[in-house]
Design a protein around this motif. Structure first.
Motif, PDB file in Angstrom:
ATOM      1  N   PHE A  34       0.915  -1.149  -0.075  1.00  0.00           N
ATOM      2  CA  PHE A  34      -0.150   0.040  -0.122  1.00  0.00           C
ATOM      3  C   PHE A  34       0.924   1.165   0.025  1.00  0.00           C
ATOM      4  O   PHE A  34       1.850   1.466   0.711  1.00  0.00           O
ATOM      5  N   CYS A  35       0.780   2.067  -1.108  1.00  0.00           N
ATOM      6  CA  CYS A  35       1.447   3.480  -0.941  1.00  0.00           C
ATOM      7  C   CYS A  35       0.657   4.520  -1.768  1.00  0.00           C
ATOM      8  O   CYS A  35      -0.537   4.122  -2.029  1.00  0.00           O
ATOM      9  N   TYR A  74      -5.967  12.923   9.173  1.00  0.00           N
ATOM     10  CA  TYR A  74      -5.315  11.883   8.381  1.00  0.00           C
ATOM     11  C   TYR A  74      -5.608  10.736   8.834  1.00  0.00           C
ATOM     12  O   TYR A  74      -5.611   9.696   7.584  1.00  0.00           O
ATOM     13  N   THR A  75      -5.661  10.035   9.869  1.00  0.00           N
ATOM     14  CA  THR A  75      -6.006   8.797  10.254  1.00  0.00           C
ATOM     15  C   THR A  75      -7.576   8.446   9.684  1.00  0.00           C
ATOM     16  O   THR A  75      -7.646   7.495   9.144  1.00  0.00           O
ATOM     17  N   PHE A  76      -8.315   9.366   9.629  1.00  0.00           N
ATOM     18  CA  PHE A  76      -9.701   8.972   9.070  1.00  0.00           C
ATOM     19  C   PHE A  76      -9.522   8.798   7.775  1.00  0.00           C
ATOM     20  O   PHE A  76     -10.244   7.856   7.253  1.00  0.00           O
ATOM     21  N   LEU A  77      -8.938   9.697   6.941  1.00  0.00           N
ATOM     22  CA  LEU A  77      -8.759   9.323   5.385  1.00  0.00           C
ATOM     23  C   LEU A  77      -8.214   8.436   5.026  1.00  0.00           C
ATOM     24  O   LEU A  77      -8.400   7.556   4.023  1.00  0.00           O
ATOM     25  N   MET A  78      -6.994   7.805   5.732  1.00  0.00           N
ATOM     26  CA  MET A  78      -6.145   6.966   5.720  1.00  0.00           C
ATOM     27  C   MET A  78      -6.718   5.351   5.881  1.00  0.00           C
ATOM     28  O   MET A  78      -6.504   4.552   5.181  1.00  0.00           O
ATOM     29  N   LYS A  79      -7.404   5.528   6.776  1.00  0.00           N
ATOM     30  CA  LYS A  79      -8.032   4.237   7.463  1.00  0.00           C
ATOM     31  C   LYS A  79      -9.146   3.600   6.385  1.00  0.00           C
ATOM     32  O   LYS A  79      -9.017   2.426   6.010  1.00  0.00           O
ATOM     33  N   ARG A  83      -8.174  -0.019   4.767  1.00  0.00           N
ATOM     34  CA  ARG A  83      -9.263  -1.156   4.628  1.00  0.00           C
ATOM     35  C   ARG A  83      -9.561  -1.846   3.438  1.00  0.00           C
ATOM     36  O   ARG A  83      -9.808  -2.914   3.195  1.00  0.00           O
ATOM     37  N   ASP A  84      -9.703  -0.829   2.706  1.00  0.00           N
ATOM     38  CA  ASP A  84      -9.824  -1.328   0.971  1.00  0.00           C
ATOM     39  C   ASP A  84      -8.874  -2.349   0.643  1.00  0.00           C
ATOM     40  O   ASP A  84      -9.076  -3.424  -0.101  1.00  0.00           O
ATOM     41  N   PHE A 106      -3.834   0.128  12.103  1.00  0.00           N
ATOM     42  CA  PHE A 106      -4.355  -0.387  13.104  1.00  0.00           C
ATOM     43  C   PHE A 106      -6.070  -0.136  13.212  1.00  0.00           C
ATOM     44  O   PHE A 106      -6.459  -1.357  13.521  1.00  0.00           O
ATOM     45  N   ASP A 107      -6.507   0.973  13.089  1.00  0.00           N
ATOM     46  CA  ASP A 107      -7.889   1.114  13.049  1.00  0.00           C
ATOM     47  C   ASP A 107      -8.607   0.137  11.808  1.00  0.00           C
ATOM     48  O   ASP A 107      -9.642  -0.151  11.773  1.00  0.00           O
ATOM     49  N   ALA A 108      -7.913   0.262  10.696  1.00  0.00           N
ATOM     50  CA  ALA A 108      -8.372  -0.382   9.349  1.00  0.00           C
ATOM     51  C   ALA A 108      -8.194  -1.908   9.568  1.00  0.00           C
ATOM     52  O   ALA A 108      -8.752  -2.867   9.001  1.00  0.00           O
ATOM     53  N   ASN A 109      -7.576  -2.495  10.573  1.00  0.00           N
ATOM     54  CA  ASN A 109      -7.396  -3.825  10.545  1.00  0.00           C
ATOM     55  C   ASN A 109      -8.499  -4.529  11.381  1.00  0.00           C
ATOM     56  O   ASN A 109      -8.441  -4.974  12.522  1.00  0.00           O
TER      57      ASN A 109
END
Length: 392
Positions: A34-35, A74-79, A83-84, A106-109
């Motif tokens: 993921f980048c 940033y966390t909200f947008l990247m999460k 997850r996708d 961690f939140d996306a996991n």
């Protein structure tokens, strides 16, 4: 296993990420990366066997990343993006590169997959020296203490943590109150191709036979200690009349002003940043290579990769007493160590190397043998491979 590496940057380049990914692929794992992309790159491609998946970003997200543990935009947008990525690529283990994107990962996991937190450096400590942290706005908006607490929280939450030195392992285990068994040391080391490649690009400065060349490769910020070298050279100009200092790194007004302040416009060659494919030639073109880092928690617990690049090509090093680099240089006997910021001590050590060609050759040989026989990536990555065997 299907390894999902999470990088909060564009790719390529990132030598550490690539080295780890290629090693895991050799071990039979599939690596998905993921980048980010700012546009103009394909969203999905295979690079050297790495399954690259690019997600669109923009300058707003980049700016918000600095405030990630102040305002969680940033966390909200990247999460959502991570997850996708995890779902679409059926990831088995999440490998998080550095801590800026760690909260989002961690939140996306949501499947509670095993996580590997790969700390490339002590990010909270190095942030203290960022230019925006020297300004009032940066100090008001960004709390280093919050970053430190987050790093400790992530270390406790992760299945395993990767760090770059034994010193970093001890420091984090003690601070986060976690078992050292959770931590694996995977240092930044050179690949054999770095010192074996004979056909390297030409460089714009070639020393003449009567010159004694010092070399520094890398970032030129104040904490890197170049002022110590400049002040020493100003004192030694009459004792070492053929001394030249080549700096391969980004120039700045501050750097140029310092060179002028010490009257070294003829002796110091600031070459600007050069393509890393030219690094071997810059090193071969030198007599002594430098890493005069200032002491701080970050420098004491990480290696400057440049010292192993220097050593691999048989050059003696002159380094400051930042703990990690002092330990390896003394143990290997590949150079001399000076007290950080101590101009007199640096000058004495430099004179010793200048006057003793036999010593330079002995130290250079020791360093070369150590790197080539013990400290290339194919050897130092063994603990990474063992970690993934356990996870599998």
């Amino acid at each position: 296993m299907r390894v999902g590496m999470i990088l909060d940057n564009v790719y390529p380049p990132d030598p550490r990420v690539e080295n780890e990914a290629l090693e895991l692929i050799k071990e039979g794992h599939e690596v998905f990366l993921f980048c980010l992309t700012y546009g103009g790159e394909v969203e999905k491609e295979v690079v050297k066997g790495i399954q690259v998946r690019r997600y669109k970003t923009n300058t707003f997200e980049y700016k918000m990343s600095a405030l990630v543990y102040t305002i969680p935009v940033y966390t909200f947008l990247m999460k959502r993006k991570i997850r996708d990525f995890i779902d679409k690529n059926t990831i088995d283990v999440v490998h998080i590169h550095d801590m800026r994107i760690a909260q989002a990962a961690f939140d996306a996991n949501h499947k509670n997959l095993p996580t590997v937190l790969d700390l490339h450096e002590n990010r909270p400590e190095i942030m203290r020296f960022y230019p925006h942290m020297q300004k009032l706005r940066g100090k008001l908006l960004i709390s280093i203490d919050k970053w430190i607490k987050k790093e400790e929280e992530f270390a406790r939450k992760a299945t395993n943590i990767i760090v770059v030195t034994e010193e970093a392992k001890k420091e984090l285990a003690n601070r986060a109150n976690i078992s050292p068994d959770k931590l694996v040391v995977v240092p930044n080391t050179v690949r054999q191709a770095f010192f074996n490649e004979k056909d390297t690009p030409a460089i714009p400065y070639k020393k003449s036979k009567n010159k004694f060349v010092l070399l520094y490769l890398g970032d030129t910020g104040e904490r890197r200690g170049l002022d110590t070298v400049f002040e020493s050279m100003a004192k030694l100009k009459h004792e070492i009349q053929n001394l030249v200092f080549v700096v391969v790194g980004k120039s700045s007004k501050r750097l140029e002003d310092k060179v002028s302040e010490f009257g070294l416009n003829e002796e110091v060659k600031v070459m600007g940043w050069q393509n890393d494919t030219t690094f071997p030639e810059w090193i071969r073109n030198s007599d002594v290579c430098l890493s005069p880092l200032h002491r701080n928690i970050h420098h004491d617990t990480t290696y400057a990769n440049k010292i192993f690049q220097y050593m691999s090509l048989g050059k003696p090093v002159l380094v400051s007493d930042a703990t990690a680099q002092e330990e390896v240089v003394v143990r290997v006997n590949s150079g001399l160590v000076h007290e950080a910021k101590n101009v007199e001590d640096f000058s004495q050590k430099l004179l010793r190397l200048y006057e003793n060609k036999k010593l330079r050759e002995e130290l250079g040989k020791n360093g070369s043998e150590f790197v080539r026989n013990e400290f290339t990536w194919d050897k130092t990555s063994k603990d990474l491979k063992e970690l993934y065997k356990r996870l599998a």
